[in-house]
Design a protein around this motif. Structure first.
Motif, PDB file in Angstrom:
ATOM      1  N   ALA A 191       0.868  -1.176   0.000  1.00  0.00           N
ATOM      2  CA  ALA A 191       0.000   0.000   0.000  1.00  0.00           C
ATOM      3  C   ALA A 191       0.904   1.224   0.000  1.00  0.00           C
ATOM      4  CB  ALA A 191      -0.881  -0.011   1.248  1.00  0.00           C
ATOM      5  N   LEU A 193       1.491   5.470   0.210  1.00  0.00           N
ATOM      6  CA  LEU A 193       0.855   6.553   0.961  1.00  0.00           C
ATOM      7  C   LEU A 193      -0.301   7.208   0.201  1.00  0.00           C
ATOM      8  CD1 LEU A 193       3.420   8.633   3.015  1.00  0.00           C
ATOM      9  CD2 LEU A 193       1.388   7.449   3.793  1.00  0.00           C
ATOM     10  N   ILE A 196      -3.203   5.007   0.397  1.00  0.00           N
ATOM     11  CA  ILE A 196      -3.755   4.974   1.752  1.00  0.00           C
ATOM     12  C   ILE A 196      -4.638   6.196   1.958  1.00  0.00           C
ATOM     13  CG2 ILE A 196      -3.156   5.178   4.199  1.00  0.00           C
ATOM     14  CD1 ILE A 196      -0.697   3.458   3.605  1.00  0.00           C
TER      15      ILE A 196
ATOM     16  N   ILE B 106      15.480  -7.043  22.357  1.00  0.00           N
ATOM     17  CA  ILE B 106      14.356  -7.215  21.445  1.00  0.00           C
ATOM     18  C   ILE B 106      13.311  -6.148  21.697  1.00  0.00           C
ATOM     19  CG2 ILE B 106      12.508  -8.823  20.801  1.00  0.00           C
ATOM     20  CD1 ILE B 106      14.270 -11.076  21.586  1.00  0.00           C
ATOM     21  N   GLU B 108       9.608  -4.366  19.389  1.00  0.00           N
ATOM     22  CA  GLU B 108       9.002  -4.138  18.079  1.00  0.00           C
ATOM     23  C   GLU B 108       9.329  -2.738  17.593  1.00  0.00           C
ATOM     24  OE1 GLU B 108       5.218  -7.054  18.854  1.00  0.00           O
ATOM     25  OE2 GLU B 108       4.898  -5.117  17.910  1.00  0.00           O
ATOM     26  N   ASP B 131       9.155  -5.212   6.889  1.00  0.00           N
ATOM     27  CA  ASP B 131       7.992  -6.079   7.105  1.00  0.00           C
ATOM     28  C   ASP B 131       7.030  -5.463   8.101  1.00  0.00           C
ATOM     29  OD1 ASP B 131       8.767  -9.615   7.007  1.00  0.00           O
ATOM     30  OD2 ASP B 131       7.630  -8.287   5.677  1.00  0.00           O
ATOM     31  N   ALA B 132       7.620  -4.930   9.196  1.00  0.00           N
ATOM     32  CA  ALA B 132       6.775  -4.417  10.278  1.00  0.00           C
ATOM     33  C   ALA B 132       6.006  -3.176   9.850  1.00  0.00           C
ATOM     34  CB  ALA B 132       7.631  -4.104  11.503  1.00  0.00           C
ATOM     35  N   LYS B 134       5.127  -2.370   6.612  1.00  0.00           N
ATOM     36  CA  LYS B 134       4.677  -2.429   5.216  1.00  0.00           C
ATOM     37  C   LYS B 134       3.251  -1.943   5.007  1.00  0.00           C
ATOM     38  CE  LYS B 134       3.076  -7.204   5.012  1.00  0.00           C
ATOM     39  NZ  LYS B 134       3.520  -8.096   6.078  1.00  0.00           N
ATOM     40  N   HIS B 135       2.432  -1.966   6.072  1.00  0.00           N
ATOM     41  CA  HIS B 135       1.051  -1.545   5.914  1.00  0.00           C
ATOM     42  C   HIS B 135       0.933  -0.031   5.834  1.00  0.00           C
ATOM     43  CE1 HIS B 135       2.177  -1.192  10.075  1.00  0.00           C
ATOM     44  NE2 HIS B 135       1.291  -0.223  10.159  1.00  0.00           N
ATOM     45  N   SER B 136       2.020   0.674   6.195  1.00  0.00           N
ATOM     46  CA  SER B 136       1.901   2.121   6.384  1.00  0.00           C
ATOM     47  C   SER B 136       2.163   2.911   5.109  1.00  0.00           C
ATOM     48  CB  SER B 136       2.920   2.583   7.432  1.00  0.00           C
ATOM     49  OG  SER B 136       4.227   2.339   6.930  1.00  0.00           O
ATOM     50  N   GLY B 137       2.614   2.226   4.045  1.00  0.00           N
ATOM     51  CA  GLY B 137       2.976   2.953   2.835  1.00  0.00           C
ATOM     52  C   GLY B 137       4.366   3.559   2.937  1.00  0.00           C
ATOM     53  N   LEU B 138       5.109   3.231   4.017  1.00  0.00           N
ATOM     54  CA  LEU B 138       6.454   3.762   4.203  1.00  0.00           C
ATOM     55  C   LEU B 138       7.460   2.622   4.118  1.00  0.00           C
ATOM     56  CD1 LEU B 138       5.599   6.000   7.270  1.00  0.00           C
ATOM     57  CD2 LEU B 138       6.035   6.791   4.950  1.00  0.00           C
ATOM     58  N   PHE B 200       6.386  -3.683  27.039  1.00  0.00           N
ATOM     59  CA  PHE B 200       7.566  -4.017  26.240  1.00  0.00           C
ATOM     60  C   PHE B 200       8.454  -2.841  25.864  1.00  0.00           C
ATOM     61  CE2 PHE B 200       5.661  -7.906  26.362  1.00  0.00           C
ATOM     62  CZ  PHE B 200       4.594  -8.104  25.511  1.00  0.00           C
ATOM     63  N   ARG B 241       6.741   4.883   0.085  1.00  0.00           N
ATOM     64  CA  ARG B 241       7.034   3.966  -1.001  1.00  0.00           C
ATOM     65  C   ARG B 241       6.639   4.609  -2.314  1.00  0.00           C
ATOM     66  NH1 ARG B 241       8.583  -1.184  -0.497  1.00  0.00           N
ATOM     67  NH2 ARG B 241       8.369  -1.898   1.632  1.00  0.00           N
ATOM     68  N   PRO B 242       7.472   4.427  -3.339  1.00  0.00           N
ATOM     69  CA  PRO B 242       7.105   5.002  -4.633  1.00  0.00           C
ATOM     70  C   PRO B 242       5.841   4.353  -5.175  1.00  0.00           C
ATOM     71  CG  PRO B 242       9.294   3.995  -4.695  1.00  0.00           C
ATOM     72  CD  PRO B 242       8.735   3.708  -3.363  1.00  0.00           C
ATOM     73  N   GLN B 243       5.055   5.138  -5.897  1.00  0.00           N
ATOM     74  CA  GLN B 243       3.835   4.619  -6.490  1.00  0.00           C
ATOM     75  C   GLN B 243       4.130   3.874  -7.789  1.00  0.00           C
ATOM     76  OE1 GLN B 243       0.716   4.671  -4.954  1.00  0.00           O
ATOM     77  NE2 GLN B 243      -0.239   6.357  -6.035  1.00  0.00           N
TER      78      GLN B 243
END
Lengths: 255, 487
Positions: A191, A193, A196, B106, B108, B131-132, B134-138, B200, B241-243
């Motif tokens: 996804a 930015l 999103i 350790i 997150e 990986d951690a 990846k959902h953010s678009g960054l 944590f 992340r680039p489009q």
């Protein structure tokens, strides 16, 4: 083809799972969650079909607590056009089973008239691998499970290659059908930015479970959840005779 | 200022300290078994070293601090060890002292999406970080070959193939939590207080991206290779992340033409994301290894990022024009993921393709960086050197930065060959230094490149390094024998 894609909010695959002290389940409070990886693959395939003009609309679906909306927003950012959130409480969400999800999906499919339902082959928290086949049974639709390739089959059919124990199995299914996605089907996109941000404006319909008249009382009872036994340290032996003696002592070899 | 360490004195001091180490972190964090210590005896370099006398596995920064206090009091050398993927011997315990493995610290990754920063513990590698989030678009852009720990990448000032657009570690670190030789814990940009308790974690550190406050300690520790402090948390920049993407591959009649093309592309300020050069021998190797049929000539591999299809298409077209004006032999480009993967196959498999040229070989990789204006000459001379001395090697370069690697598939046991390669490497470094370059673009100084530092930096800078080292680590217990040449 209108495709409904089921996505589930699960504990992220990279998290070290910890069991609750009362052995009732695993810790989920404050733990990183994300979309079930196989659902990501199912969603990617649906979006790819839309880009190839084999599908007209992709709708993301989730049955879960309030936070499932986050996973639906991610689905919208990854190419779904709309989202449907059938909401339950957090407590109820913890007790949902594949059967409930399949019944809910069936209701939505019948209400909104979808041509295909894409699901991940299994969720990484319960590993049930049941929702897709149960749904196919409830809808009386053909099923293509563990899909590793999806192609146009011509004249109202889709050609699906499946990964099975013996190798690859290619089937032709009549539309409408149920598909479950396996690992090698595709590589899900990230996804970005801007997507999103765009997703924030896409429609996300919230339906409380009570409106659908589905009974979500659990059919199974979890008795206890425990960790696998801790690996015991091995021991060194001096020579072969000592090894044989130890094997006899432990009962692996007849004394 | 050099402290003379005697092996016996170190051994005695460590034996005395074992119960104290156990009191700090428990007996399971103090590893003396030989099989464990041997795992910390080498990294990805070619140096041989005795294993450390003991491996300590702290789980938080307070334990690191207490370990350092004990070692500092008793003059015990300490070497921090991350993922062991360094290429210059930086994390080897050459004096056999204490090795502090940072991988049990350790936590997150703590992403602050709107601030475009993320804080990570030493156990987080760059792939795990991406990986951690990846959902953010960054994404975190620095991508060296290995899946190194991000804090380790800070220590070596690592870099990757897209430094030309996204920078190296130097440009991507905002704040560091560091433990000094005497156990002092500090945040180079200051510590903020966590507004609410969360399990944590959490020492939230200051994450504003600009500040004119105080000395620039963050960059002091970047690239210090464990000689100034132990890095226990890094706050790094993350980028959108680039489009849209596009890729191109272009062969040239000579390295000179390829390098001049790069110079011109940069002068037209086309914001390429990656621009890599493979020389003829490498292309031949890649053809054989990946079953390709690229023209056997010096070849540029280029990647474009943008926020619209038009943007990447325009960049690609502009670069195509420039390539053609430098006698390009072929130009191929594409924007679909499949086409791009295909175009870049040779570059992605370059290292293994080079090794495959010789059965049973291990890779010895050099790493110099020169001003881009001198790149063509230096690469040509290097290629001539390889041919003249009949050394098997391929050239792969991050040409946009003036940085290139020679991959030498070598049989480790062959001492004559080893000496030949060392001489070649030595000539290469001196050639780079003569061209106003540096002896190491990305890999660090570690053990092997100390001898070039004086020539590269000059006597006064070396003295200043010692002044700083003495101030932070007067007993010289932090990674002694690395980075700083003798005074």
């Amino acid at each position: 083809m209108k495709i409904l894609v089921g996505v589930k909010r699960v504990v992220d695959y990279a998290v070290k799972i910890r069991i609750m002290p009362d052995r009732s389940g695993v810790f989920t409070e404050g733990v990183q969650h994300s979309m079930n990886p196989f659902d990501e693959i199912a969603l990617e395939e649906a979006v790819k079909l839309k880009e190839k003009k084999l599908a007209t609309e992709v709708v993301a679906f989730s049955l879960g607590g309030p936070k499932s909306a986050e996973v639906l927003r991610t689905a919208l950012a990854k190419g779904a056009d709309k989202a449907i959130h059938v909401q339950v409480s957090d407590a109820e969400a913890g007790k949902l089973e594949s059967f409930h999800v399949a019944k809910t999906l069936q209701k939505i499919v019948e209400q909104e008239k979808f041509d295909a339902v894409f699901l991940g082959k299994q969720a990484i928290d319960d590993d049930s691998s049941q929702t897709a086949p149960i749904l196919a049974g409830l809808l009386d639709w053909p099923q293509a499970l563990y899909a590793s390739k999806v192609e146009d089959g011509g004249s109202g059919h889709m050609k699906v290659t499946r990964e099975i124990d013996g190798g690859l199995d290619t089937v032709k299914v009549k539309v409408p059908f149920v598909l479950s996605a396996d690992l090698r089907l595709n590589e899900p996109r990230y996804a970005t930015l801007p997507n999103i941000m765009k997703a924030k404006k896409k429609p996300l319909k919230n339906i409380p479970i009570t409106e659908l008249g589905i009974d979500i009382s659990p059919q199974t009872q979890t008795i206890e959840v425990t960790e696998p036994p801790v690996r015991q340290a091995g021991g060194f032996v001096e020579d072969v005779s000592a090894l044989v003696a130890k094997l006899k002592e432990k009962g692996f070899v007849k004394a | 200022m050099r402290r003379v360490f005697s092996t016996q004195a170190i051994q005695t001091a460590i034996e005395k300290s074992l119960p104290d180490f156990e009191k700090v972190a428990g007996s399971s964090a103090v590893r003396t078994q030989e099989s464990v210590r041997r795992q910390f005896a080498r990294d990805e370099s070619h140096f041989i070293s005795p294993p450390p006398a003991v491996v300590l596995e702290p789980t938080n920064v307070e334990q690191v601090s207490k370990f350092m206090k004990i070692c500092n009091d008793r003059g015990i050398p300490v070497v921090p060890f991350g993922t062991g993927t360094g290429l210059e011997g930086g994390s080897m315990s050459t004096l056999g002292g204490v090795c502090i493995s940072t991988q049990q610290i350790i936590g997150e990754p703590q992403l602050r999406e709107q601030d475009f920063v993320c804080s990570v513990k030493p156990s987080t590698t760059r792939i795990a970080l991406n990986d951690a989030i990846k959902h953010s678009g960054l994404f975190f852009p620095v991508d060296p070959g290995a899946d190194a720990s991000v804090c380790g990448m800070v220590a070596t000032s690592a870099s990757g193939t897209n430094a030309i657009r996204y920078g190296t570690m130097k440009e991507n670190v905002i704040n560091l939590e560091v433990v000094l030789a005497d156990g002092t814990i500090l945040d180079t940009k200051g510590k903020g207080r966590c507004p609410r308790f969360a399990p944590f974690q959490l020492r939230f550190t200051k994450t504003c991206r600009k500040s004119s406050a105080g000395f620039n300690f963050t960059e002091l520790f970047v690239g210090s290779e464990g000689t100034l402090g132990v890095i226990t948390q890094a706050t790094v920049k993350v980028h959108p992340r680039p489009q849209f993407f596009s890729a191109a591959v272009c062969a040239f009649s000579s390295v000179h033409q390829a390098a001049s093309t790069v110079v011109e592309i940069l002068q037209w300020s086309i914001p390429v994301a990656r621009i890599e050069l493979l020389d003829t021998v490498q292309v031949q190797a890649s053809n054989a290894y990946s079953n390709l049929s690229l023209r056997e000539a010096p070849t540029l591999f280029i990647e474009f990022h943008g926020s619209s299809e038009k943007e990447v298409a325009d960049q690609t077209a502009a670069v195509e024009d420039i390539c053609k004006s430098h006698e390009a032999l072929d130009f191929d480009s594409g924007a679909s993921p499949d086409k791009m993967a295909n175009l870049w196959k040779a570059r992605h498999n370059a290292y293994y393709a080079a090794l495959a040229l010789r059965k049973g070989a291990r890779g010895f990789t050099t790493d110099v960086c020169v001003p881009i204006s001198k790149l063509a000459d230096v690469i040509s001379e290097t290629r001539a050197d390889l041919d003249e001395h009949e050394i098997l090697g391929t050239v792969v370069g991050h040409v946009g930065d003036g940085n290139f690697h020679v991959i030498l598939p070598t049989i480790e046991e062959d001492k004559t060959e080893h000496r030949k390669i060392q001489s070649f490497s030595d000539r290469l470094v001196r050639r780079a230094l003569a061209a106003d370059g540096t002896c190491t673009g990305e890999h660090g100084i570690g053990l092997g490149k100390r001898k070039y530092l004086r020539e590269e930096l000059g006597e006064n800078t070396i003295r200043l390094m010692h002044t700083v080292k003495k101030a932070l680590d007067p007993k010289n217990i932090l990674n002694p024998g690395k980075v700083l040449p003798e005074l």
